[in-house]
Design a protein around this motif. Structure first.
Motif, mmCIF file in Angstrom:
data_model
loop_
_atom_site.group_PDB
_atom_site.id
_atom_site.type_symbol
_atom_site.label_atom_id
_atom_site.label_comp_id
_atom_site.label_asym_id
_atom_site.label_seq_id
_atom_site.Cartn_x
_atom_site.Cartn_y
_atom_site.Cartn_z
ATOM 1 N N ARG A 204 0.602 -4.529 -7.682
ATOM 2 C CA ARG A 204 -0.350 -5.370 -6.936
ATOM 3 C C ARG A 204 -1.388 -4.535 -6.209
ATOM 4 N N HIS A 205 -0.965 -3.344 -5.745
ATOM 5 C CA HIS A 205 -1.881 -2.477 -5.009
ATOM 6 C C HIS A 205 -2.780 -1.668 -5.937
ATOM 7 N N GLY A 206 -2.546 -1.748 -7.235
ATOM 8 C CA GLY A 206 -3.381 -1.027 -8.182
ATOM 9 C C GLY A 206 -2.941 0.398 -8.446
ATOM 10 N N ASP A 207 -1.698 0.742 -8.095
ATOM 11 C CA ASP A 207 -1.203 2.103 -8.299
ATOM 12 C C ASP A 207 -0.456 2.270 -9.619
ATOM 13 N N LEU A 208 0.103 1.189 -10.146
ATOM 14 C CA LEU A 208 0.761 1.211 -11.445
ATOM 15 C C LEU A 208 0.062 0.222 -12.364
ATOM 16 N N GLU A 209 0.014 0.553 -13.640
ATOM 17 C CA GLU A 209 -0.667 -0.311 -14.599
ATOM 18 C C GLU A 209 -0.080 -1.720 -14.566
ATOM 19 N N PRO A 210 -0.908 -2.739 -14.429
ATOM 20 C CA PRO A 210 -0.408 -4.109 -14.270
ATOM 21 C C PRO A 210 0.341 -4.646 -15.478
ATOM 22 N N GLU A 211 0.021 -4.125 -16.673
ATOM 23 C CA GLU A 211 0.686 -4.637 -17.874
ATOM 24 C C GLU A 211 2.052 -3.986 -18.116
ATOM 25 N N ALA A 212 2.402 -2.962 -17.336
ATOM 26 C CA ALA A 212 3.699 -2.302 -17.494
ATOM 27 C C ALA A 212 4.823 -3.266 -17.122
ATOM 28 N N ASP A 213 5.959 -3.130 -17.788
ATOM 29 C CA ASP A 213 7.114 -4.003 -17.556
ATOM 30 C C ASP A 213 7.898 -3.484 -16.352
ATOM 31 N N ALA A 214 7.836 -4.211 -15.243
ATOM 32 C CA ALA A 214 8.460 -3.759 -13.991
ATOM 33 C C ALA A 214 9.979 -3.584 -14.113
ATOM 34 N N PRO A 215 10.712 -4.534 -14.705
ATOM 35 C CA PRO A 215 12.164 -4.331 -14.844
ATOM 36 C C PRO A 215 12.511 -3.111 -15.692
ATOM 37 N N GLU B 41 0.807 -1.222 0.000
ATOM 38 C CA GLU B 41 0.000 0.000 0.000
ATOM 39 C C GLU B 41 0.847 1.283 0.000
ATOM 40 N N THR B 42 2.112 1.194 0.371
ATOM 41 C CA THR B 42 2.959 2.401 0.357
ATOM 42 C C THR B 42 4.047 2.314 -0.714
ATOM 43 N N ALA B 43 3.947 1.349 -1.607
ATOM 44 C CA ALA B 43 5.001 1.146 -2.610
ATOM 45 C C ALA B 43 5.171 2.366 -3.519
ATOM 46 N N LEU B 44 4.061 2.976 -3.934
ATOM 47 C CA LEU B 44 4.160 4.124 -4.824
ATOM 48 C C LEU B 44 4.836 5.298 -4.124
ATOM 49 N N ASP B 45 4.519 5.494 -2.853
ATOM 50 C CA ASP B 45 5.182 6.550 -2.078
ATOM 51 C C ASP B 45 6.678 6.287 -1.980
#
Length: 214
Positions: free
Chosen positions: A145-156, A79-83
């Motif tokens: 996972r928390h819904g703050d970033l688009e799920p289809e975006a490439d995390a790496p 829940e605080t990942a985006l911060d």
């Protein structure tokens, strides 16, 4: 000058680190190192070995601390990942300016200087960058996972972008760009992330801290 009474290896190593960060490997002489640590040449060689060995020890200790520092910024609940991603960018913007001597990252200095004197040093730097990228990727995935970033975006790929911004801001700070301008860069980089509509609606503008040097 011989070895001083009450020789504190940790403090002396920190002095060596700051000297290498200030003048680089090639620009730092053995006499510079000895003076920074308050040691004579004989004591320096006896306690730490030659310049190459000393640099490797100093670099390894710096990498250990740097990895731990960035992990502390990036690790936490979903829940605080985006911060935490925003905090990573803000800390990156202020990294050089918050140092009393305006020193940059030793890892960045190693890469920019193009040192290739020791395969172990090269490997330790690659390991440090990989570990920090891993911490960033985990934080990005937590935000997804928390819904703050688009799920289809490439995390790496997002992690690599953030690392590139981090290193670029450091170079610009060393070139003279002030902290306020760099914080604006950090804000723009954050706004450029693939935020979900829900996350964008919840983001409040971050107050700009006045640059103490201005």
């Amino acid at each position: 000058m011989g070895r001083p009474p009450g020789f504190d290896r940790t403090k002396v190593m920190q002095a060596f680190e700051r000297q290498f960060r200030r003048t680089g490997y090639a620009g730092t002489s053995v006499d510079d190192i000895a003076k920074a640590g308050g040691l004579g040449r004989g004591s320096l060689y006896a306690a730490f070995g030659d310049k190459s060995k000393l640099y490797l020890q100093t670099l390894a200790a710096y990498c250990d601390r740097n990895e731990t520092s960035w992990a502390a910024v990036l690790e936490g609940p979903d829940e605080t990942a985006l911060d935490r991603l925003r905090a990573y960018l803000v800390k990156s913007a202020r990294f050089v300016h918050d140092d009393p001597d305006g020193l940059g990252c030793m890892v960045t200095g190693f890469v920019v200087e193009g040192i290739n004197h020791d395969p172990q040093a090269n490997e330790r730097v690659r390991q440090a960058l990989t570990r920090i990228e891993g911490s960033l990727t985990e934080c990005v995935q937590a935000a997804q996972r928390h819904g703050d970033l688009e799920p289809e975006a490439d995390a790496p790929e997002i992690s690599q972008l953030l690392m590139a911004v981090n290193r670029g801001m450091e170079v610009m700070a060393k070139a003279g760009l002030d902290a306020v301008a760099l914080e604006r860069v950090a804000d723009h980089a954050f706004e450029g992330l693939p935020l979900t509509a829900q996350a964008r609606s919840q983001q409040a503008p971050r107050p700009v801290v006045a640059d103490a040097a201005s």
